[in-house]
Design a protein around this motif. Structure first.
Motif, PDB file in Angstrom:
ATOM      1  N   GLU A  94     -36.955   0.861  30.928  1.00 58.10           N
ATOM      2  CA  GLU A  94     -36.272   0.707  29.645  1.00 58.10           C
ATOM      3  C   GLU A  94     -36.360   1.983  28.790  1.00 58.10           C
ATOM      4  O   GLU A  94     -36.441   1.926  27.572  1.00 58.10           O
ATOM      5  N   GLY A  95     -36.352   3.146  29.451  1.00 65.57           N
ATOM      6  CA  GLY A  95     -36.394   4.408  28.723  1.00 65.57           C
ATOM      7  C   GLY A  95     -37.751   4.762  28.145  1.00 65.57           C
ATOM      8  O   GLY A  95     -37.852   5.659  27.309  1.00 65.57           O
ATOM      9  N   LYS A  96     -38.799   4.078  28.612  1.00 59.96           N
ATOM     10  CA  LYS A  96     -40.137   4.293  28.084  1.00 59.96           C
ATOM     11  C   LYS A  96     -41.127   4.519  29.227  1.00 59.96           C
ATOM     12  O   LYS A  96     -40.899   4.074  30.361  1.00 59.96           O
ATOM     13  N   VAL A  97     -42.228   5.176  28.923  1.00 59.65           N
ATOM     14  CA  VAL A  97     -43.393   5.196  29.793  1.00 59.65           C
ATOM     15  C   VAL A  97     -44.512   4.523  29.014  1.00 59.65           C
ATOM     16  O   VAL A  97     -44.880   4.964  27.928  1.00 59.65           O
ATOM     17  N   VAL A  98     -45.024   3.418  29.568  1.00 57.02           N
ATOM     18  CA  VAL A  98     -46.071   2.651  28.888  1.00 57.02           C
ATOM     19  C   VAL A  98     -47.366   2.793  29.681  1.00 57.02           C
ATOM     20  O   VAL A  98     -47.410   2.504  30.883  1.00 57.02           O
ATOM     21  N   PHE A  99     -48.389   3.238  28.995  1.00 62.36           N
ATOM     22  CA  PHE A  99     -49.702   3.492  29.585  1.00 62.36           C
ATOM     23  C   PHE A  99     -50.676   2.432  29.088  1.00 62.36           C
ATOM     24  O   PHE A  99     -50.805   2.206  27.890  1.00 62.36           O
ATOM     25  N   GLN A 100     -51.336   1.754  30.029  1.00 65.01           N
ATOM     26  CA  GLN A 100     -52.298   0.714  29.677  1.00 65.01           C
ATOM     27  C   GLN A 100     -53.695   1.108  30.148  1.00 65.01           C
ATOM     28  O   GLN A 100     -53.876   1.515  31.294  1.00 65.01           O
ATOM     29  N   ASP A 101     -54.644   0.972  29.245  1.00 65.86           N
ATOM     30  CA  ASP A 101     -56.053   1.214  29.559  1.00 65.86           C
ATOM     31  C   ASP A 101     -56.794  -0.101  29.350  1.00 65.86           C
ATOM     32  O   ASP A 101     -57.054  -0.511  28.220  1.00 65.86           O
ATOM     33  N   HIS A 102     -57.100  -0.796  30.451  1.00 62.65           N
ATOM     34  CA  HIS A 102     -57.749  -2.097  30.353  1.00 62.65           C
ATOM     35  C   HIS A 102     -59.145  -2.004  29.746  1.00 62.65           C
ATOM     36  O   HIS A 102     -59.663  -2.996  29.222  1.00 62.65           O
ATOM     37  N   MET A 109     -47.030   3.933  24.221  1.00 59.83           N
ATOM     38  CA  MET A 109     -45.703   4.205  24.736  1.00 59.83           C
ATOM     39  C   MET A 109     -45.261   5.606  24.350  1.00 59.83           C
ATOM     40  O   MET A 109     -45.500   6.054  23.223  1.00 59.83           O
ATOM     41  N   ILE A 110     -44.644   6.315  25.296  1.00 63.48           N
ATOM     42  CA  ILE A 110     -43.985   7.580  24.998  1.00 63.48           C
ATOM     43  C   ILE A 110     -42.589   7.539  25.618  1.00 63.48           C
ATOM     44  O   ILE A 110     -42.370   6.845  26.623  1.00 63.48           O
ATOM     45  N   PRO A 203     -46.281  -3.183  30.364  1.00 61.46           N
ATOM     46  CA  PRO A 203     -47.530  -3.786  29.868  1.00 61.46           C
ATOM     47  C   PRO A 203     -47.493  -3.991  28.354  1.00 61.46           C
ATOM     48  O   PRO A 203     -46.798  -3.276  27.625  1.00 61.46           O
ATOM     49  N   LYS A 204     -48.267  -4.969  27.896  1.00 62.23           N
ATOM     50  CA  LYS A 204     -48.385  -5.247  26.468  1.00 62.23           C
ATOM     51  C   LYS A 204     -49.858  -5.225  26.084  1.00 62.23           C
ATOM     52  O   LYS A 204     -50.740  -5.324  26.928  1.00 62.23           O
ATOM     53  N   ASP A 205     -50.103  -5.098  24.772  1.00 64.20           N
ATOM     54  CA  ASP A 205     -51.475  -5.121  24.284  1.00 64.20           C
ATOM     55  C   ASP A 205     -52.156  -6.402  24.710  1.00 64.20           C
ATOM     56  O   ASP A 205     -51.553  -7.498  24.680  1.00 64.20           O
ATOM     57  N   GLU A 206     -53.408  -6.295  25.111  1.00 61.19           N
ATOM     58  CA  GLU A 206     -54.158  -7.470  25.509  1.00 61.19           C
ATOM     59  C   GLU A 206     -54.740  -8.160  24.286  1.00 61.19           C
ATOM     60  O   GLU A 206     -55.221  -7.527  23.366  1.00 61.19           O
ATOM     61  N   ASP A 207     -54.664  -9.480  24.276  1.00 62.91           N
ATOM     62  CA  ASP A 207     -55.189 -10.253  23.141  1.00 62.91           C
ATOM     63  C   ASP A 207     -56.710 -10.277  23.180  1.00 62.91           C
ATOM     64  O   ASP A 207     -57.313 -10.262  24.230  1.00 62.91           O
TER      65      ASP A 207
END
Length: 207
Positions: A94-102, A109-110, A203-207
């Motif tokens: 979707e035109g984004k790079v999403v980086f997740q650090d568990h 997002m960049i 990925p989305k923010d973890e609750d």
């Protein structure tokens, strides 16, 4: 956190919104007709590669060596899954790079266009116009292309490695705006594979 984004798979040429010094646009090197012929073949090969799966090994000066699996679906989709115990995941879509650090339960997002993935995942991959070739080297069955963004070379440089027989992407080295180097090598490469759409859910923010 931002530094970890930059080293994750070596995909960030810019620092995701950091203010970089403006530099004059570059013209790139002059290629021989034979070299330009190989560049044309590389562009056509990238455009024809619709799906890609491989193992990757990433080496950075700061964090050492890590491994994982990469999935690609052109245009616009890629996923780098790091092997445990690494807490990292990176997904482009979707035109984004999403980086997740568990390890901290956060995502960042960049824009895809601010990363080397933007060069590789565009519908018409090319090394001209808004991308300039800074260097071309061919030794045996390997070609190295050193590229940067024409209008803002201060963002960093990327060197792509290609095998010539058969023609295929083998990895890259990224030198970011701060002088940090990240090297990525691919192995066990498969193309034309079926990849579930769920692989590229951002990925989305973890609750």
């Amino acid at each position: 956190m931002m530094r970890r984004i930059v080293v994750a798979c070596g995909v960030a040429l810019a620092l995701g919104g950091a203010v970089l010094p403006l530099r004059q646009a570059v013209a790139g090197v002059s290629l021989t007709s034979a070299q330009q012929g190989w560049v044309n073949k590389i562009e056509a090969s990238l455009a024809a590669t619709k799906t890609f799966q491989a193992r990757f090994e990433q080496v950075t000066e700061q964090n050492g060596t890590s491994t994982g699996t990469v999935l690609l679906e052109r245009p616009g989709k890629m996923r780098f899954s790091y092997d445990p115990p690494s807490p990292l995941l990176l997904v482009a879509n979707e035109g984004k790079v999403v980086f997740q650090d568990h390890s901290i339960g956060q995502v960042t997002m960049i824009p895809l266009d601010h990363t080397p993935l933007g060069l590789l995942l565009r519908p018409d991959p090319r090394f001209s116009g808004d991308v300039s070739i800074l260097g071309y080297e061919q030794q045996g069955n390997e070609i190295q292309l050193q590229v940067t963004r024409t209008e803002n070379p201060g963002e960093g440089e990327m060197t792509l490695f290609f095998a010539t027989h058969p023609l295929s992407l083998k990895g890259w080295t990224v030198l970011d705006a701060q002088g940090h180097r990240t090297v990525v090598h691919f192995s066990s490469v498969k193309t034309g594979v079926s990849i579930p759409a769920s692989s590229f859910v951002l990925p989305k923010d973890e609750d």
